[in-house]
Design a protein around this motif. Sequence first.
Motif, PDB file in Angstrom:
ATOM      1  N   LYS A 151       0.703  -1.090   0.058  1.00 13.08           N
ATOM      2  CA  LYS A 151      -0.066   0.000  -0.140  1.00 13.08           C
ATOM      3  C   LYS A 151       0.832   1.247  -0.001  1.00 13.08           C
ATOM      4  O   LYS A 151       0.491   2.176  -0.643  1.00 13.08           O
ATOM      5  N   ASP A 152       2.000   1.250   0.710  1.00 10.31           N
ATOM      6  CA  ASP A 152       2.793   2.544   0.933  1.00 10.31           C
ATOM      7  C   ASP A 152       3.814   2.588  -0.421  1.00 10.31           C
ATOM      8  O   ASP A 152       3.628   3.633  -0.821  1.00 10.31           O
ATOM      9  N   ILE A 197       4.351  -7.824  -4.594  1.00  9.49           N
ATOM     10  CA  ILE A 197       4.187  -6.343  -3.865  1.00  9.49           C
ATOM     11  C   ILE A 197       4.470  -5.494  -4.921  1.00  9.49           C
ATOM     12  O   ILE A 197       5.360  -5.783  -5.746  1.00  9.49           O
ATOM     13  N   GLY A 198       3.828  -4.518  -5.084  1.00 14.18           N
ATOM     14  CA  GLY A 198       4.023  -3.778  -6.232  1.00 14.18           C
ATOM     15  C   GLY A 198       3.070  -3.749  -7.539  1.00 14.18           C
ATOM     16  O   GLY A 198       1.769  -4.055  -7.336  1.00 14.18           O
ATOM     17  N   GLU A 239      -5.205  -4.314  -8.624  1.00 13.86           N
ATOM     18  CA  GLU A 239      -5.314  -4.744  -7.191  1.00 13.86           C
ATOM     19  C   GLU A 239      -5.453  -6.171  -7.078  1.00 13.86           C
ATOM     20  O   GLU A 239      -5.411  -6.446  -5.812  1.00 13.86           O
ATOM     21  N   PHE A 240      -6.332  -6.749  -7.986  1.00 14.82           N
ATOM     22  CA  PHE A 240      -6.526  -8.495  -7.558  1.00 14.82           C
ATOM     23  C   PHE A 240      -5.215  -9.076  -7.690  1.00 14.82           C
ATOM     24  O   PHE A 240      -5.221 -10.258  -7.463  1.00 14.82           O
ATOM     25  N   ILE A 241      -4.052  -8.740  -8.228  1.00 13.57           N
ATOM     26  CA  ILE A 241      -2.713  -9.174  -7.933  1.00 13.57           C
ATOM     27  C   ILE A 241      -2.207  -8.909  -6.448  1.00 13.57           C
ATOM     28  O   ILE A 241      -1.721  -7.386  -6.226  1.00 13.57           O
ATOM     29  N   VAL A 275     -10.495   0.286   1.951  1.00  6.56           N
ATOM     30  CA  VAL A 275     -10.531   0.443   0.375  1.00  6.56           C
ATOM     31  C   VAL A 275      -9.716  -0.411  -0.416  1.00  6.56           C
ATOM     32  O   VAL A 275     -10.013  -1.001  -1.320  1.00  6.56           O
ATOM     33  N   LYS A 276      -8.335  -0.581   0.432  1.00  5.69           N
ATOM     34  CA  LYS A 276      -7.178  -1.577  -0.039  1.00  5.69           C
ATOM     35  C   LYS A 276      -7.759  -2.980  -0.232  1.00  5.69           C
ATOM     36  O   LYS A 276      -7.842  -3.573  -1.092  1.00  5.69           O
ATOM     37  N   LYS A 277      -8.563  -3.215   1.012  1.00  4.79           N
ATOM     38  CA  LYS A 277      -9.158  -4.337   1.158  1.00  4.79           C
ATOM     39  C   LYS A 277     -10.133  -4.925   0.072  1.00  4.79           C
ATOM     40  O   LYS A 277     -10.199  -5.872  -0.513  1.00  4.79           O
TER      41      LYS A 277
END
Length: 448
Positions: free
Chosen positions: A136-137, A231-232, A238-240, A425-427
């Motif tokens: 996320k960061d 990561i990234g 974002e499903f990866i 939101v990330k979830k």
Amino acid sequence: MEVHADVDGSGVPLAVLLKRELCNQKVEKPDILFGEANKSKKGEDFTLLMAKCHRSPGEGEGEGAAAAGGGQNAGDDDTISVFAIFDGHNGSAAAIYTRENLINNVLAAIPPNLTSEEWTAALPRALVAGFVKTDKDFQTKAARSGTTVTFVIIDGWVVTVASVGDSRCILESAEGTVYFLSADHRLDANEEEVERVTASGGEVGRINIAGGAGIGPLRCWPGGLCLSRSIGDTDVGEFIVPVPHVKQVKLSNAGGRLVIASDGVWDALHFQEALNYTRGLPAEAAANRIVKEAVTSKGLRDDTTCIVVDILPPEKLSPPLKRHGKGGIIALFRRRPSDEMSEDQMDRGCLEPDVVEEIYEEGSAMLAQRLNINYPAGNMFKLHDCAVCQLEMKPGEGISVHGTMPKHSRVDPWGGPFLCSSCQVKKEAMEGKLHSRNSQSTVQSVPK
């Protein structure tokens, strides 16, 4: 001189009492010997090697990974060992960022003042939180690179491995039995991940050529990544996800050997070949031999990196030897922590010479499942902090990971763990919920 077997009032021989006393004594921490080797083609593989790392984030000197407490003066009871491989793609930015920040993000997710057993129980959840926070960061950096991660934490005789992507970690016990401690997140090798990605809004297929035939490995579109977790990779979708597979095992005090390697090794060598090449060699020589044989077999097609870690009984400074005639490969472990040893077994010996206990394993990509560990909430979580990014929140501000589950139910009176709004939101993005909403909005906005 006649020797008598003294007994106490219960009639148990003194020799048996002494053996039981030795079993109950605190077992010393193992010696950790390690070595690494690398042949670079793209310059996108990075490693983290920390024989002594403080349990608390930010301690020690230096920046990045060193800030996690890599100082050699740390007390043994307060330290763990950390070894990791970061195999970058589309550049090195994600691998470098993860190397510098992941360990602190993991350790920050573990509450202070835990007992050793509580710390071990909290670690799998903290690894999930640390991986997701790091991803996320990093996405705020607007860089499109990504990285696989195989992350190993050794705490005494307990080994915990968290992995996303296709680097791997295997364990060979002192007897010669092989255990797989990581998961393969290549879409070609994991049907469950293909189903998860497509259900979340991604498309999975091969590169199309004239005539409609597909070539090469399965890839996720958009982006064309052949992995389902990393990561990234902000350009892929974002499903990866960065949610790691986590496996935690406890070795017997006979020890064992870990081989952690990027796909440059595993694309060239079968795991048994790699282990055979290391037989009788110390850790550094073993790592060099594996990399040499991998490059000789397939040529230097990719960055090829290997870390070998020996977990040895104190002062036994030689690698574990395979006992011929036994060993082999097993998917299930011989004895679970819940299994009880009989008194007769205790009398015959403290432990079997080569028993690896599975403590924990979970690979789900759903945060609600990964954060909802059956453990006392007050010990597992910082109650008013976001379970992922550790943002401090006021009571009532957090959003429960259980979604529609009512808070303060009889089953779960606490209602947590909780996420801040941005981690929620990330979830939802990782679960494909945002994609579904956007798709519905697009359909509704199409003019008739």
